[in-house]
Design a protein around this motif. Structure first.
Motif, mmCIF file in Angstrom:
data_model
loop_
_atom_site.group_PDB
_atom_site.id
_atom_site.type_symbol
_atom_site.label_atom_id
_atom_site.label_comp_id
_atom_site.label_asym_id
_atom_site.label_seq_id
_atom_site.Cartn_x
_atom_site.Cartn_y
_atom_site.Cartn_z
ATOM 1 N N LYS A 191 12.476 10.989 -12.168
ATOM 2 C CA LYS A 191 13.741 10.196 -12.226
ATOM 3 C C LYS A 191 13.357 9.310 -13.312
ATOM 4 O O LYS A 191 13.816 7.937 -13.436
ATOM 5 N N LYS A 192 13.066 10.077 -14.539
ATOM 6 C CA LYS A 192 12.716 9.346 -15.602
ATOM 7 C C LYS A 192 13.300 9.751 -16.946
ATOM 8 O O LYS A 192 13.335 11.065 -16.976
ATOM 9 N N THR A 193 13.735 9.041 -17.845
ATOM 10 C CA THR A 193 14.255 9.314 -19.186
ATOM 11 C C THR A 193 13.618 8.695 -20.188
ATOM 12 O O THR A 193 13.293 7.482 -20.050
ATOM 13 N N VAL A 194 13.171 9.143 -21.419
ATOM 14 C CA VAL A 194 12.651 8.474 -22.598
ATOM 15 C C VAL A 194 13.834 9.083 -23.690
ATOM 16 O O VAL A 194 13.699 10.311 -23.974
ATOM 17 N N GLU A 195 14.142 8.073 -24.359
ATOM 18 C CA GLU A 195 14.853 8.234 -25.518
ATOM 19 C C GLU A 195 13.756 8.428 -26.739
ATOM 20 O O GLU A 195 12.920 7.352 -26.853
ATOM 21 N N ILE A 196 14.179 9.149 -27.578
ATOM 22 C CA ILE A 196 13.328 9.514 -28.624
ATOM 23 C C ILE A 196 13.898 9.167 -30.078
ATOM 24 O O ILE A 196 15.195 9.716 -30.179
ATOM 25 N N GLU A 197 13.313 8.298 -30.674
ATOM 26 C CA GLU A 197 13.915 7.987 -32.150
ATOM 27 C C GLU A 197 12.751 8.726 -33.065
ATOM 28 O O GLU A 197 11.589 8.718 -33.027
ATOM 29 N N VAL A 198 13.589 9.201 -34.200
ATOM 30 C CA VAL A 198 12.821 9.738 -35.309
ATOM 31 C C VAL A 198 13.106 9.171 -36.597
ATOM 32 O O VAL A 198 14.333 9.262 -37.184
ATOM 33 N N GLY A 199 12.466 8.225 -37.113
ATOM 34 C CA GLY A 199 12.529 7.472 -38.312
ATOM 35 C C GLY A 199 11.862 7.975 -39.314
ATOM 36 O O GLY A 199 11.096 8.999 -39.163
ATOM 37 N N LYS A 200 11.780 7.466 -40.425
ATOM 38 C CA LYS A 200 10.927 7.683 -41.645
ATOM 39 C C LYS A 200 9.403 7.887 -41.155
ATOM 40 O O LYS A 200 8.748 8.706 -41.695
ATOM 41 N N LYS A 201 9.046 6.948 -40.366
ATOM 42 C CA LYS A 201 7.639 7.045 -40.077
ATOM 43 C C LYS A 201 7.407 7.945 -39.129
ATOM 44 O O LYS A 201 6.230 8.806 -39.499
ATOM 45 N N GLU A 202 7.963 8.338 -38.129
ATOM 46 C CA GLU A 202 7.858 9.574 -37.241
ATOM 47 C C GLU A 202 7.914 10.699 -38.217
ATOM 48 O O GLU A 202 7.224 11.697 -38.013
ATOM 49 N N GLU A 203 8.951 10.930 -39.178
ATOM 50 C CA GLU A 203 9.057 12.144 -39.885
ATOM 51 C C GLU A 203 7.725 12.242 -40.844
ATOM 52 O O GLU A 203 7.267 13.585 -40.955
ATOM 53 N N LYS A 204 7.323 11.400 -41.442
ATOM 54 C CA LYS A 204 6.039 11.282 -42.055
ATOM 55 C C LYS A 204 4.833 12.079 -41.116
ATOM 56 O O LYS A 204 4.227 12.971 -41.483
ATOM 57 N N GLU A 205 4.639 11.351 -39.861
ATOM 58 C CA GLU A 205 3.803 11.849 -38.884
ATOM 59 C C GLU A 205 3.841 13.184 -38.630
ATOM 60 O O GLU A 205 3.156 14.015 -38.375
#
Length: 165
Positions: free
Chosen positions: A115-129
């Protein structure tokens, strides 16, 4: 980099789980069809989110669930959060991949049994990674098979016998 558009989400996941598994899978040595854990995972996502479309395939990626709207919502369903980092990066890769085609998406990682959800954000830092990870995946796949490293979850892996027998 055009090559990165051929990387599968599973490969991104395996990059964090096991480099040997990543290499074997990438060279069409697939053991997942015989894995009860994989079968259970597919059954789980089909039962829990029946109002959404299921497994949308776009090129090399297969998104578990997608909900259309002004912003596309993608959802990855996993049965356990033990390998959460791998799950997060796999899901981020899907958002990154869709963005290459001009599709604005948001992502949610679901663990229905927990019963767990995690919202995922993809910004410039994550794109670079993600770009760095995709480069490393391609480099691993070009080389020789990495030597297996035993981890606590290896016995449950579909590749266990291949690696350690």
């Amino acid at each position: 980099m055009l090559e990165e558009m051929y990387v599968k989400g599973t490969q991104v996941n395996y990059f964090f789980v096991c480099k040997t598994k990543l290499w074997l899978f990438s060279h069409s040595i697939t053991m997942e069809d015989s894995s009860d854990a994989v079968k259970l995972g597919k059954l789980l996502h089909m039962q829990v989110f029946d109002r959404y479309e299921k497994e949308l395939k776009i090129g090399p990626i297969a998104i578990d669930i997608i909900k259309k709207g002004s912003t596309v919502e993608i959802r990855e369903v996993k049965k356990s959060d033990k390998l959460e980092k791998a799950h997060i990066y796999q899901t981020m890769y899907y958002v990154y991949y869709l963005k290459k085609f001009g599709v604005k998406a948001r992502a949610i990682l679901s663990y229905p049994k927990l019963k767990k959800t995690v919202e995922i954000e993809v910004g410039k830092k994550e794109e670079k990674e993600i770009k760095r990870i995709l480069y490393e995946i391609l480099e691993i796949c070009k080389g020789n098979v990495p030597k297996p490293e035993y981890k606590s979850f290896c016995r449950k892996c579909a590749y266990y016998e291949l690696c350690f027998s």
